[in-house]
Design an enzyme around this catalytic site. Structure first.
Site, PDB file in Angstrom:
ATOM      1  N   ARG A 445     -19.590  14.285  16.671  1.00 45.74           N
ATOM      2  CA  ARG A 445     -19.915  15.657  17.082  1.00 45.74           C
ATOM      3  C   ARG A 445     -18.962  16.659  16.408  1.00 45.74           C
ATOM      4  O   ARG A 445     -18.481  17.603  17.031  1.00 45.74           O
ATOM      5  CB  ARG A 445     -19.817  15.778  18.603  1.00 45.74           C
ATOM      6  N   LYS A 478     -14.407  22.523  34.693  1.00 46.02           N
ATOM      7  CA  LYS A 478     -15.147  21.318  34.283  1.00 46.02           C
ATOM      8  C   LYS A 478     -14.410  20.742  33.077  1.00 46.02           C
ATOM      9  O   LYS A 478     -14.290  21.404  32.040  1.00 46.02           O
ATOM     10  CB  LYS A 478     -16.587  21.691  33.914  1.00 46.02           C
ATOM     11  N   TRP A 479     -13.914  19.511  33.223  1.00 43.42           N
ATOM     12  CA  TRP A 479     -13.058  18.884  32.194  1.00 43.42           C
ATOM     13  C   TRP A 479     -13.898  17.859  31.440  1.00 43.42           C
ATOM     14  O   TRP A 479     -14.140  16.770  31.920  1.00 43.42           O
ATOM     15  CB  TRP A 479     -11.860  18.215  32.888  1.00 43.42           C
ATOM     16  N   ASP A 480     -14.316  18.226  30.243  1.00 47.72           N
ATOM     17  CA  ASP A 480     -15.260  17.403  29.483  1.00 47.72           C
ATOM     18  C   ASP A 480     -14.519  16.528  28.467  1.00 47.72           C
ATOM     19  O   ASP A 480     -13.333  16.766  28.139  1.00 47.72           O
ATOM     20  CB  ASP A 480     -16.252  18.345  28.778  1.00 47.72           C
ATOM     21  N   ASN A 482     -16.006  14.282  24.970  1.00 50.12           N
ATOM     22  CA  ASN A 482     -17.290  13.966  24.362  1.00 50.12           C
ATOM     23  C   ASN A 482     -17.276  13.026  23.164  1.00 50.12           C
ATOM     24  O   ASN A 482     -18.132  13.157  22.281  1.00 50.12           O
ATOM     25  CB  ASN A 482     -17.992  15.273  23.970  1.00 50.12           C
ATOM     26  N   CYS A 528     -15.942  15.116  33.612  1.00 51.31           N
ATOM     27  CA  CYS A 528     -17.182  15.040  32.837  1.00 51.31           C
ATOM     28  C   CYS A 528     -16.867  14.321  31.534  1.00 51.31           C
ATOM     29  O   CYS A 528     -15.765  14.466  30.993  1.00 51.31           O
ATOM     30  CB  CYS A 528     -17.695  16.456  32.553  1.00 51.31           C
ATOM     31  N   ASP A 550     -25.688  13.409  31.781  1.00 51.68           N
ATOM     32  CA  ASP A 550     -26.367  14.504  31.087  1.00 51.68           C
ATOM     33  C   ASP A 550     -27.869  14.408  31.271  1.00 51.68           C
ATOM     34  O   ASP A 550     -28.601  15.322  30.886  1.00 51.68           O
ATOM     35  CB  ASP A 550     -26.025  14.485  29.595  1.00 51.68           C
TER      36      ASP A 550
HETATM   37  C1  DGJ Z   1     -21.394  17.432  27.692  1.00 49.64           C
HETATM   38  C2  DGJ Z   1     -21.572  17.724  29.159  1.00 49.64           C
HETATM   39  O1  DGJ Z   1     -21.956  16.584  29.846  1.00 49.64           O
HETATM   40  C3  DGJ Z   1     -22.573  18.851  29.323  1.00 49.64           C
HETATM   41  O2  DGJ Z   1     -22.810  19.085  30.679  1.00 49.64           O
HETATM   42  C4  DGJ Z   1     -22.047  20.073  28.630  1.00 49.64           C
HETATM   43  O3  DGJ Z   1     -20.877  20.505  29.267  1.00 49.64           O
HETATM   44  C5  DGJ Z   1     -21.781  19.762  27.173  1.00 49.64           C
HETATM   45  N1  DGJ Z   1     -20.932  18.611  27.004  1.00 49.64           N
HETATM   46  C6  DGJ Z   1     -21.138  20.924  26.475  1.00 49.64           C
HETATM   47  O4  DGJ Z   1     -20.802  20.646  25.194  1.00 49.64           O
END
Ligand code: DGJ
Length: 732
Positions: A445, A478-480, A482, A528, A550
Site C-alpha cells: 500500500r 482509531k489506531w490503524d 495496514n 484497527c 473491513d
Molecule cells: C483500514 C481500516 O480498516 C479502514 O476502516 C480505514 O480506516 C482505512 N484503513 C483507512 O486507510
C-alpha cells in the site's frame, strides 16, 4: 485460597473456580504436569506419572542408571529442548558452548496474594487482591545459570489460570534464548478437537474445528502482528463438546506479534500444547543479571461446553484486561466517514455529516484517513502527522469546535507505525524504517513500517500524536495498522541481535500505547488493522474496542462476529451500519438487518448520513433508541450462540441475556432463504421458573418453555431478513 502446596510430596494444586491444575516435583527434580480439568480434592497425583520408560531409544537423564525414566514420555510442566524430550519444547537456551541443550530442575516456590504483572507487557489484572493468588516456581539450568520463573495467576472464583515465564541469567556468561513459550500443557490422551480462528482480510476469525491426530499442528503468525490469518487463540474440546456440554479448554495469548500455538500428539497418544512467541526468527541475548519476560497465556476451563468457555473469556477480558475510563463506560454511537467519503472530504463535508448525526442521535463523528500531510489517496504522507489545512480550512480546532457546537463529539484516525514511501518523514529519517541492510524493502500500500524498537521513533510519534490530540477537543482515536512486517531488521542493533527485532517491535508498540493512553486518559482508543488484523487481547489492553473487519456486509458480519465472539466480548467488537449495496461484497441488505447485526457490538455508522432518505433516517432513529434500550443486556449480559452461520446456511441466531436474567434478546438472521423454510430455536440462559413476555406480541412463556420447547420462528422470510426478539420477565 486457590493455591495449595504440599511440601512433603512437593505437589501443587491450583483451584481456579471449578477447575483444578496439579503439578508435582518428581524424585529426579523435574516438574511434572499431572492434571488439568474439573475440580478435584487430591493434590498428590504422583501415581499418574508413567512408572517406566516406554522405549529403549529414549535416553535417560544423568542420575537414572537403571533406565526407568525418560523425559520423552513424562507429562512435563515446562519441557526443555535437547536433553531427552523429543516432543515440542517450551524452552531452548543456547549456552556459551554454542549448544542448545537445556535441563531444568526444581529449585523453589513462593505463593503470594494478588496476581503478578509483567514488565512492559499487557496482562490480565485483578480489581482486588483477593480475586487471585500468584504461584512462582523457580527451575534452574545449572550449566547456563538460566533461572526459569514459572508464574501462575490463579483466580479464585472463575475458571481462569494465567501463565507467564521470566528467564533470568544468574550465570557469568551471556546466553541466548532460542525459544521461551508462555505455557505448555501435557494431556494424557488425544481425545480432543482443536478449534482455532483463521481467516484473511475482510474474512476474519472463521471457526475451524478438527480432531487431533498423530502430528504436530501450528496455529501461528510470522507477520509481525497477530494477523487476519490466525488469531492467538486455540481450544481443545472433547469430541462430543458443543455450546452447552462437554469439556473445553481455551488458550489465549496476550500478544500482538509473531506467535505460535503448537499441538503435538505423540505415539503414546498423549497431547502437548505449547503457546508463546513464535520461535522462528526469534533469538534473545541475555547478559548476566538480565531478565526476559514472555507474554501472558490465559487458560480457561469449561465443563459446560464451548459457550461457557467464551463467556468466561468475555468477562475476564471486559473486566480484567480492558482498562481506563472507557472500560465500563457507555461507548458513544459514532459515525465514521471512511466508507462515506474515503479521502474526498473537507471540513464542510464533515460538519454536514455531523449536523445529521446530531439530528439523528449519533454521538460522535470520527474523521478517518486523509486529514494530514498531502494525503488524498493511499500513496503518501503516513508519518507526516500535520493537519492538511487545504482540506480542513481553518485547522483542526476550528473543525472540532464546529462539530462540538452541534453537540457531537470528535474522534480522529492515525496509522502511527507506518511511513509512506512519499513522506517528509522518510526523506528526513530513511533509517527509521524496518529494513535488512543490503536488501530492498518490500512495499505494501506504498508504505513501509517504522522501527518501533527505536526510542527516537517512539518519541517522535508520541510528540506528534500528542500535539494533534492537544490541539482540540478530541475524545477518540482509531489506531490503524495496514501491512505485515518484512525485512524486520533495525539500523540500531548489531547483527547478533537482529532476531530480537520482531519482539522489540511489540515491546516498543506497547510502550508507546502505554504512554499515550496514560497521557490522554479521557480518550477512547479503538484498535484497527485493515479491519480485524490485530483483534487480540494485547490490543484490548490499550483499546477496549477494535474495528472487527473491513467487511461491513451484514451477512458476512454474522460469521465474522460469531467467530470473534469465541473469545472477545461484545463491548470489544466494533460494528457499523454501512451503505447499500455493500462496498465490499456488492450485496444489498435491508437497513434493519444492517442495524440488527451491528447492534451485537460497539455500535455505529459508516455511511454518508447526508444521503439518507427520510425512511432511512427514521430507521436510524429507531436503531439509536434500540441500541440505548438494549445496551446493558448486550454489553454486560451473557452471550449464548444459538445457531452457527458456519453450520447452517439458511439462518443463524444468537442471544444475549441480562446479568439478572430479566431480559433476553434473540437476534435471528436469514442469510439465505429456501422454500418451505422452517426455523425453531431453543433459547438459553433463562430462569426456568420465571415468566417472560415477548414485548412485541405480548405473549407470555415460562423460561423453561422457551428453553425446551423453544421459539417457532417460521415465517415468510426473504434473503437477508432479520429480527431481534425481546423478552422481558414479568411478575409470576
Ligand atoms: C483500514 C481500516 O480498516 C479502514 O476502516 C480505514 O480506516 C482505512 N484503513 C483507512 O486507510
Amino acid at each position: 485460597m486457590p493455591i495449595f502446596y504440599d511440601a512433603a510430596t512437593r505437589s501443587f494444586r491450583l483451584d481456579a473456580g471449578n477447575s483444578s491444575y496439579v503439578m508435582r516435583v518428581d524424585p529426579h527434580g523435574f516438574l511434572l504436569h499431572l492434571y488439568y480439568g474439573a475440580k478435584i480434592s487430591d493434590s498428590d497425583l504422583g501415581y499418574l506419572a508413567l512408572p517406566f520408560n516406554t522405549s529403549s531409544f529414549c535416553p535417560n537423564p544423568p542420575g537414572d542408571p537403571f533406565g526407568n525414566f525418560s523425559l520423552d514420555n513424562q507429562p512435563l510442566e515446562y519441557p526443555a529442548y535437547g536433553t531427552g524430550d523429543f516432543r515440542t519444547a517450551a524452552v531452548a537456551i543456547r549456552g556459551r558452548n554454542g549448544c542448545i541443550s537445556t535441563a531444568l530442575h526444581y529449585r523453589s516456590c513462593e505463593i503470594r496474594p494478588g496476581k503478578y504483572s509483567l514488565p512492559g507487557l499487557p496482562a490480565v489484572y485483578t480489581n482486588s487482591d483477593d480475586e487471585a493468588e500468584t504461584l512462582e516456581i523457580v527451575l534452574e539450568d545449572d550449566l547456563t545459570g538460566a533461572e526459569v520463573h514459572l508464574l501462575y495467576g490463579v483466580f479464585a472464583n472463575t475458571n481462569v489460570i494465567t501463565r507467564a515465564v521470566v528467564i533470568k541469567n544468574t550465570g557469568t556468561a551471556a546466553f541466548s534464548i532460542e525459544k521461551a513459550a508462555s505455557a505448555a500443557l501435557d494431556f494424557p490422551t488425544m481425545d480432543y478437537d482443536l478449534i482455532h480462528l483463521y481467516g484473511q482480510w475482510a474474512q476474519e476469525r472463521r471457526i475451524s474445528r478438527e480432531s487431533l491426530s498423530h502430528d504436530i499442528r501450528v496455529v501461528s503468525s510470522l507477520r509481525g502482528s497477530s494477523s487476519h490469518n490466525h488469531n492467538p487463540f486455540a481450544a481443545l474440546v472433547a469430541h462430543s463438546a458443543d455450546e452447552d456440554h462437554g469439556e473445553a479448554y481455551g488458550f489465549s495469548l496476550i500478544y500482538s506479534g509473531n506467535f505460535a500455538i503448537e499441538t503435538e500428539c505423540d505415539s503414546l497418544d498423549s497431547t502437548r500444547l505449547v503457546m508463546g512467541i513464535n520461535a522462528t526468527d526469534f533469538s534473545w541475548n541475555l547478559d548476566p543479571g538480565e531478565s526476559f519476560a514472555t507474554p501472558e497465556a490465559v487458560l480457561v476451563y469449561s465443563q459446560d461446553g464451548i459457550g461457557e468457555m467464551s463467556r468466561t473469556f468475555h468477562k475476564l477480558y471486559r473486566y480484567n484486561l480492558c482498562r481506563g475510563e472507557w472500560k465500563e463506560k457507555k461507548r458513544p454511537i459514532l459515525v465514521n466517514n471512511w466508507e462515506a467519503t474515503y479521502f474526498a472530504f473537507d471540513d464542510d463535508k464533515l460538519v454536514a455529516i455531523a449536523k445529521d448525526a446530531a439530528e439523528l442521535g449519533i454521538e460522535m463523528l470520527v474523521m478517518d484517513d486523509g486529514w494530514f500531510g498531502k494525503r488524498n489517496d493511499d500513496h503518501s504522507s503516513l508519518g507526516d502527522w500535520f493537519v492538511n489545512e487545504q482540506k480542513l480550512k481553518g485547522g483542526l480546532k476550528s473543525l472540532v469546535d464546529r462539530v462540538n457546537a452541534l453537540g457531537v463529539q470528535f474522534g480522529i484516525w492515525f496509522e502511527p507505525e507506518m511511513i509512506s514511501a512519499d513522506s517528509d518523514l522518510i526523506r528526513s529519517h530513511p533509517d527509521w524504517c524496518l529494513c535488512a541492510p543490503g536488501r530492498e524493502m518490500s512495499i505494501a500500500r506504498t508504505q513501509y513500517v517504522l522501527d518501533m524498537s527505536r526510542a527516537d521513533v517512539r518519541d517522535y510519534l508520541f510528540d506528534t500524536i500528542s500535539g494533534i490530540l492537544s490541539q482540540a477537543n478530541i475524545v477518540y482515536v482509531k489506531w490503524d495498522f495496514n501491512r505485515n512486517l518484512t525485512e524486520a531488521g533495525s539500523a540500531l542493533l548489531p547483527a547478533s541481535q537482529q532476531q530480537e527485532v520482531f519482539h522489540r517491535y511489540v515491546l516498543g508498540l506497547c510502550e508507546l500505547l502505554d504512554r499515550l493512553t496514560s497521557a490522554f486518559p479521557h480518550v477512547l482508543f479503538e484498535g484497527c488493522s485493515g479491519g480485524g488484523g490485530r483483534f487480540d487481547p494485547a490490543m484490548l489492553y490499550y483499546s477496549p474496542q477494535i474495528w472487527t473487519s473491513d467487511d461491513t456486509d451484514a451477512i458476512e458480519r454474522c460469521r465474522i462476529q460469531y467467530g470473534t465472539s469465541m473469545v472477545y466480548p461484545a463491548s470489544a467488537i466494533s460494528a457499523h451500519v454501512s451503505a447499500c449495496p455493500n462496498h465490499q461484497t456488492g450485496r444489498s441488505t435491508s437497513f434493519e438487518t444492517r442495524g440488527n447485526v451491528a447492534m451485537a457490538g460497539a455500535f455505529g455508522y459508516e455511511l454518508d448520513l447526508t444521503k439518507l432518505t427520510d425512511e432511512e433516517r427514521a430507521l436510524v432513529r429507531k436503531q439509536v433508541a434500540q441500541y440505548h434500550a438494549y445496551y446493558d443486556t448486550i454489553q454486560n449480559g451473557d452471550l449464548y450462540r444459538l445457531v452457527s452461520p458456519f453450520e447452517n446456511e439458511n439462518f443463524c441466531a444468537w442471544e444475549y441475556v441480562s446479568a439478572d436474567r430479566k431480559e433476553a434478546l434473540v437476534t435471528f438472521v436469514v442469510p439465505r432463504c429456501r422454500v418451505n423454510f422452517t426455523s425453531f430455536v431453543r433459547m438459553k440462559g433463562l430462569d426456568p421458573n420465571m415468566r417472560y413476555q415477548d414485548v412485541e406480541t405480548g405473549r407470555i412463556y415460562f423460561g423453561n418453555t422457551l428453553m425446551n420447547a423453544g421459539l417457532n420462528l417460521t415465517a415468510h422470510w426473504k434473503d437477508g431478513d432479520s429480527h431481534i426478539y425481546c423478552f422481558r420477565a414479568v411478575e409470576n
